[in-house]
Design an enzyme around this catalytic site. Structure first.
Site, PDB file in Angstrom:
ATOM      1  N   GLU A  47      31.033  41.229  43.984  1.00  0.00           N
ATOM      2  CA  GLU A  47      32.162  41.847  43.300  1.00  0.00           C
ATOM      3  C   GLU A  47      31.648  43.088  42.569  1.00  0.00           C
ATOM      4  O   GLU A  47      30.808  42.977  41.678  1.00  0.00           O
ATOM      5  CB  GLU A  47      32.789  40.864  42.311  1.00  0.00           C
ATOM      6  CG  GLU A  47      33.353  39.626  42.999  1.00  0.00           C
ATOM      7  CD  GLU A  47      33.805  38.558  42.025  1.00  0.00           C
ATOM      8  OE1 GLU A  47      33.994  38.885  40.830  1.00  0.00           O
ATOM      9  OE2 GLU A  47      33.954  37.398  42.445  1.00  0.00           O
ATOM     10  N   ASP A  58      37.075  41.282  29.553  1.00  0.00           N
ATOM     11  CA  ASP A  58      35.630  41.401  29.642  1.00  0.00           C
ATOM     12  C   ASP A  58      34.972  41.152  28.292  1.00  0.00           C
ATOM     13  O   ASP A  58      35.394  41.685  27.266  1.00  0.00           O
ATOM     14  CB  ASP A  58      35.231  42.790  30.145  1.00  0.00           C
ATOM     15  CG  ASP A  58      35.724  43.059  31.554  1.00  0.00           C
ATOM     16  OD1 ASP A  58      35.829  42.085  32.314  1.00  0.00           O
ATOM     17  OD2 ASP A  58      36.002  44.217  31.882  1.00  0.00           O
TER      18      ASP A  58
END
Length: 262
Positions: A47, A58
């Site tokens: 990814e 995140d």
């Protein structure tokens, strides 16, 4: 014809290792060398993170890597330029992960067309609502042969998981807990009720567990509940260590895969 992702998951292989890293980190031109070294080290799926200035899910490690990558000059056009010839060097499945805003700024169809041209296999856009995808974008994804990968969490209702499954054609990203990436809290991959609930639904698409996977133990635990697991923050930390990029990649993957299939 089956895609690279469909072929990977069609092998019914357990213990699949997916690794996330931020394009343009630690250095701008590290993207392709990291991909090639990950493949050489025995990773199954990669990814590639598209850095964004305002991330939602995140944790601090990935946020910081995005900030560095943006300072280094990483942009979507630059990433496409770096990956232009990637299929001359590897056939490992590649998924781009990021946020919808930069994709829309680039132009959604233009983005999908370019991603398809260079051999990207799918996208993970956590802030793309399912309803919007189905209504506006699914025909484009299908036209350009790209998978769209959705996230589910312990809070996602069964009906929604089934709806996501019906609109997916590769795998489902199972967020291990209601936390940000890089979390190593006590829940980690021990949320067995959630994993068993999803496993018992008989979905068409396999699940891959992400968030909180950071070493061999958590990877192994996750793989008992799903087809594989995703490691991101811990790998990005490894990239920042002293020593050569290739050695850092190889050493980290060996620490996960040791006594497995590398």
């Amino acid at each position: 014809m089956a895609t690279r992702l469909q072929r990977l998951f069609g092998q019914n292989q357990q213990g699949l290792l997916s690794v996330y890293f931020t394009a343009g980190y630690p250095k701008l031109d590290d993207t392709v060398p990291i991909i090639l070294e990950l493949e050489k080290s025995g990773v199954d799926l990669i990814e590639v993170g598209m850095p964004f200035s305002d991330p939602l899910a995140d944790g601090p490690t990935i946020q910081q890597s995005s900030e560095v990558a943006i300072r280094n000059g990483m942009t979507i056009p630059k990433l496409f330029e770096q990956l232009q010839d990637i299929r001359q060097h590897t056939q490992i499945p590649l998924v781009l992960m990021g946020y919808l805003n930069p994709v829309m700024q680039y132009g959604v169809e233009r983005f999908l067309q370019k991603a398809s041209e260079i051999g990207i296999d799918g996208l993970i856009l956590p802030d793309l609502p399912l309803a919007d995808y189905v209504r506006e974008y699914k025909p484009l994804f299908e036209q350009y042969g790209l998978s769209n990968v959705f996230l589910v969490t312990p809070q996602t209702p069964e009906q929604r998981i089934r709806e996501i499954d019906s609109h997916s054609n590769s795998f489902i990203y199972m967020v291990s807990s209601a936390s940000v990436t890089g979390s190593t809290g006590s829940k980690g991959v021990s949320n067995t009720d959630y994993f068993q609930r999803v496993a018992g639904m008989g979905l068409r698409n396999p699940g891959i567990i992400g968030f909180g996977i950071h070493d061999r133990d958590t990877f192994t635990q996750a793989c008992t509940h799903a087809r594989g697991a995703i490691i991101g923050s811990a790998f990005i930390k490894a990239l920042a260590k002293e020593g050569s990029l290739q050695d850092n990649v190889r050493t980290f993957i060996q620490s996960i895969r040791e006594n497995e299939k590398v």
